[in-house]
Design a protein around this motif. Structure first.
Motif, PDB file in Angstrom:
ATOM      1  N   LYS A 104       0.837  -1.192   0.000  1.00 42.66           N
ATOM      2  CA  LYS A 104       0.000   0.000   0.000  1.00 42.66           C
ATOM      3  C   LYS A 104       0.879   1.253   0.000  1.00 42.66           C
ATOM      4  CE  LYS A 104      -3.830  -2.376   0.477  1.00 42.66           C
ATOM      5  NZ  LYS A 104      -4.872  -2.423  -0.582  1.00 42.66           N
ATOM      6  N   ASN A 105       0.347   2.341  -0.534  1.00 41.11           N
ATOM      7  CA  ASN A 105       1.113   3.588  -0.590  1.00 41.11           C
ATOM      8  C   ASN A 105       0.703   4.584   0.476  1.00 41.11           C
ATOM      9  OD1 ASN A 105       2.669   2.832  -2.855  1.00 41.11           O
ATOM     10  ND2 ASN A 105       0.997   3.422  -4.237  1.00 41.11           N
ATOM     11  N   ALA A 106      -0.543   4.538   0.886  1.00 28.71           N
ATOM     12  CA  ALA A 106      -1.043   5.550   1.814  1.00 28.71           C
ATOM     13  C   ALA A 106      -0.965   5.062   3.256  1.00 28.71           C
ATOM     14  CB  ALA A 106      -2.490   5.892   1.472  1.00 28.71           C
ATOM     15  N   PRO A 107      -0.684   5.971   4.187  1.00 27.33           N
ATOM     16  CA  PRO A 107      -0.711   5.579   5.601  1.00 27.33           C
ATOM     17  C   PRO A 107      -2.133   5.293   6.060  1.00 27.33           C
ATOM     18  CG  PRO A 107      -0.386   7.946   5.390  1.00 27.33           C
ATOM     19  CD  PRO A 107      -0.323   7.384   4.008  1.00 27.33           C
ATOM     20  N   GLU A 108      -2.255   4.403   7.019  1.00 32.32           N
ATOM     21  CA  GLU A 108      -3.541   4.015   7.570  1.00 32.32           C
ATOM     22  C   GLU A 108      -3.482   4.098   9.088  1.00 32.32           C
ATOM     23  OE1 GLU A 108      -4.776   0.809   4.083  1.00 32.32           O
ATOM     24  OE2 GLU A 108      -3.858   0.095   5.928  1.00 32.32           O
ATOM     25  N   ASN A 109      -4.668   4.249   9.668  1.00 34.28           N
ATOM     26  CA  ASN A 109      -4.795   4.484  11.102  1.00 34.28           C
ATOM     27  C   ASN A 109      -5.448   3.270  11.758  1.00 34.28           C
ATOM     28  OD1 ASN A 109      -4.486   6.222  13.300  1.00 34.28           O
ATOM     29  ND2 ASN A 109      -6.552   7.014  13.116  1.00 34.28           N
ATOM     30  N   TYR A 110      -4.810   2.716  12.774  1.00 34.11           N
ATOM     31  CA  TYR A 110      -5.353   1.550  13.463  1.00 34.11           C
ATOM     32  C   TYR A 110      -5.430   1.813  14.959  1.00 34.11           C
ATOM     33  CZ  TYR A 110      -4.785  -1.127   9.195  1.00 34.11           C
ATOM     34  OH  TYR A 110      -4.879  -1.585   7.906  1.00 34.11           O
ATOM     35  N   TRP A 111      -6.473   1.226  15.563  1.00 36.32           N
ATOM     36  CA  TRP A 111      -6.687   1.352  17.003  1.00 36.32           C
ATOM     37  C   TRP A 111      -6.691  -0.021  17.663  1.00 36.32           C
ATOM     38  CZ3 TRP A 111      -7.098   6.003  19.524  1.00 36.32           C
ATOM     39  CH2 TRP A 111      -7.322   7.135  18.734  1.00 36.32           C
ATOM     40  N   GLY A 112      -6.195  -0.074  18.878  1.00 33.16           N
ATOM     41  CA  GLY A 112      -6.354  -1.266  19.684  1.00 33.16           C
ATOM     42  C   GLY A 112      -7.714  -1.290  20.335  1.00 33.16           C
ATOM     43  N   GLN A 113      -7.975  -2.357  21.074  1.00 30.14           N
ATOM     44  CA  GLN A 113      -9.292  -2.537  21.684  1.00 30.14           C
ATOM     45  C   GLN A 113      -9.429  -1.780  22.992  1.00 30.14           C
ATOM     46  OE1 GLN A 113      -6.812  -4.640  21.924  1.00 30.14           O
ATOM     47  NE2 GLN A 113      -6.727  -5.184  24.105  1.00 30.14           N
ATOM     48  N   GLY A 114      -8.328  -1.296  23.525  1.00 31.54           N
ATOM     49  CA  GLY A 114      -8.354  -0.532  24.768  1.00 31.54           C
ATOM     50  C   GLY A 114      -8.039  -1.384  25.978  1.00 31.54           C
ATOM     51  N   THR A 115      -7.441  -0.759  26.956  1.00 32.76           N
ATOM     52  CA  THR A 115      -7.149  -1.427  28.224  1.00 32.76           C
ATOM     53  C   THR A 115      -7.531  -0.491  29.365  1.00 32.76           C
ATOM     54  OG1 THR A 115      -5.446  -2.591  29.510  1.00 32.76           O
ATOM     55  CG2 THR A 115      -4.720  -0.661  28.275  1.00 32.76           C
ATOM     56  N   GLN A 116      -8.225  -1.037  30.329  1.00 33.70           N
ATOM     57  CA  GLN A 116      -8.750  -0.224  31.424  1.00 33.70           C
ATOM     58  C   GLN A 116      -7.669   0.041  32.466  1.00 33.70           C
ATOM     59  OE1 GLN A 116     -12.074   1.056  32.010  1.00 33.70           O
ATOM     60  NE2 GLN A 116     -11.019   2.134  33.664  1.00 33.70           N
ATOM     61  N   VAL A 117      -7.560   1.280  32.870  1.00 35.35           N
ATOM     62  CA  VAL A 117      -6.703   1.673  33.988  1.00 35.35           C
ATOM     63  C   VAL A 117      -7.605   2.305  35.039  1.00 35.35           C
ATOM     64  CG1 VAL A 117      -4.889   3.243  34.763  1.00 35.35           C
ATOM     65  CG2 VAL A 117      -4.634   1.994  32.602  1.00 35.35           C
ATOM     66  N   THR A 118      -7.532   1.782  36.248  1.00 39.80           N
ATOM     67  CA  THR A 118      -8.352   2.290  37.344  1.00 39.80           C
ATOM     68  C   THR A 118      -7.443   2.641  38.514  1.00 39.80           C
ATOM     69  OG1 THR A 118     -10.204   0.895  36.659  1.00 39.80           O
ATOM     70  CG2 THR A 118     -10.282   1.824  38.882  1.00 39.80           C
ATOM     71  N   VAL A 119      -7.461   3.907  38.895  1.00 40.88           N
ATOM     72  CA  VAL A 119      -6.603   4.390  39.969  1.00 40.88           C
ATOM     73  C   VAL A 119      -7.471   4.762  41.164  1.00 40.88           C
ATOM     74  CG1 VAL A 119      -4.833   6.039  40.654  1.00 40.88           C
ATOM     75  CG2 VAL A 119      -4.997   5.287  38.260  1.00 40.88           C
ATOM     76  N   SER A 120      -7.160   4.178  42.306  1.00 43.85           N
ATOM     77  CA  SER A 120      -7.951   4.458  43.498  1.00 43.85           C
ATOM     78  C   SER A 120      -7.041   4.531  44.721  1.00 43.85           C
ATOM     79  CB  SER A 120      -9.027   3.387  43.687  1.00 43.85           C
ATOM     80  OG  SER A 120      -8.438   2.112  43.803  1.00 43.85           O
ATOM     81  N   SER A 121      -7.573   5.114  45.763  1.00 45.83           N
ATOM     82  CA  SER A 121      -6.779   5.256  46.991  1.00 45.83           C
ATOM     83  C   SER A 121      -7.027   4.095  47.930  1.00 45.83           C
ATOM     84  CB  SER A 121      -7.147   6.566  47.693  1.00 45.83           C
ATOM     85  OG  SER A 121      -8.532   6.613  47.940  1.00 45.83           O
TER      86      SER A 121
END
Length: 121
Positions: A104-121
């Motif tokens: 391919k000649n053109a750049p393409e954009n890809y995303w991952g599925q995501g990962t949850q980060v939860t910060v608590s005290s």
């Protein structure tokens, strides 16, 4: 033909650290930019940090002085070390990769599925 997979999210305590990883695989010719975005409930997705193929970095205001992005070009992998975590860092973190596929000649954009980060005290 291209997969983007994140790992390393999870629970963390206030002031603690987490390291996120994201690997791109498949029919990849070259990778231009690798980046981390995040999205908290009710908020828009925002840029956290990005890194070019040459190592130039750019950070969102929320990440400056606390997060460090790096990449291993040989492994098509980007990392983000997150220190001094705050409750407001709680979000789903998404990996974004701008790349060129084989044949391919053109750049393409890809995303991952995501990962949850939860910060608590």
């Amino acid at each position: 033909q291209v997969q983007v997979v994140e790992s390393g999210g999870g629970p963390a305590q206030v002031g603690g650290s987490l390291r996120l990883s994201c690997a791109a695989s498949g029919s990849i010719f070259s990778i231009y930019v690798m980046a981390w975005y995040r999205q908290a409930p009710g908020n828009q997705r925002e840029l956290v940090a990005q890194i070019s193929s040459g190592g130039t970095t750019n950070y969102g205001d929320s990440a400056k002085d606390r997060f460090t992005i790096s990449r291993d070009n040989a492994k098509n992998t980007v990392y983000m070390q997150m220190n001094s975590l705050k409750p407001e860092d709680t979000a789903v973190y998404y990996c974004n990769v701008v790349l060129r596929r084989v044949g391919k000649n053109a750049p393409e954009n890809y995303w991952g599925q995501g990962t949850q980060v939860t910060v608590s005290s």
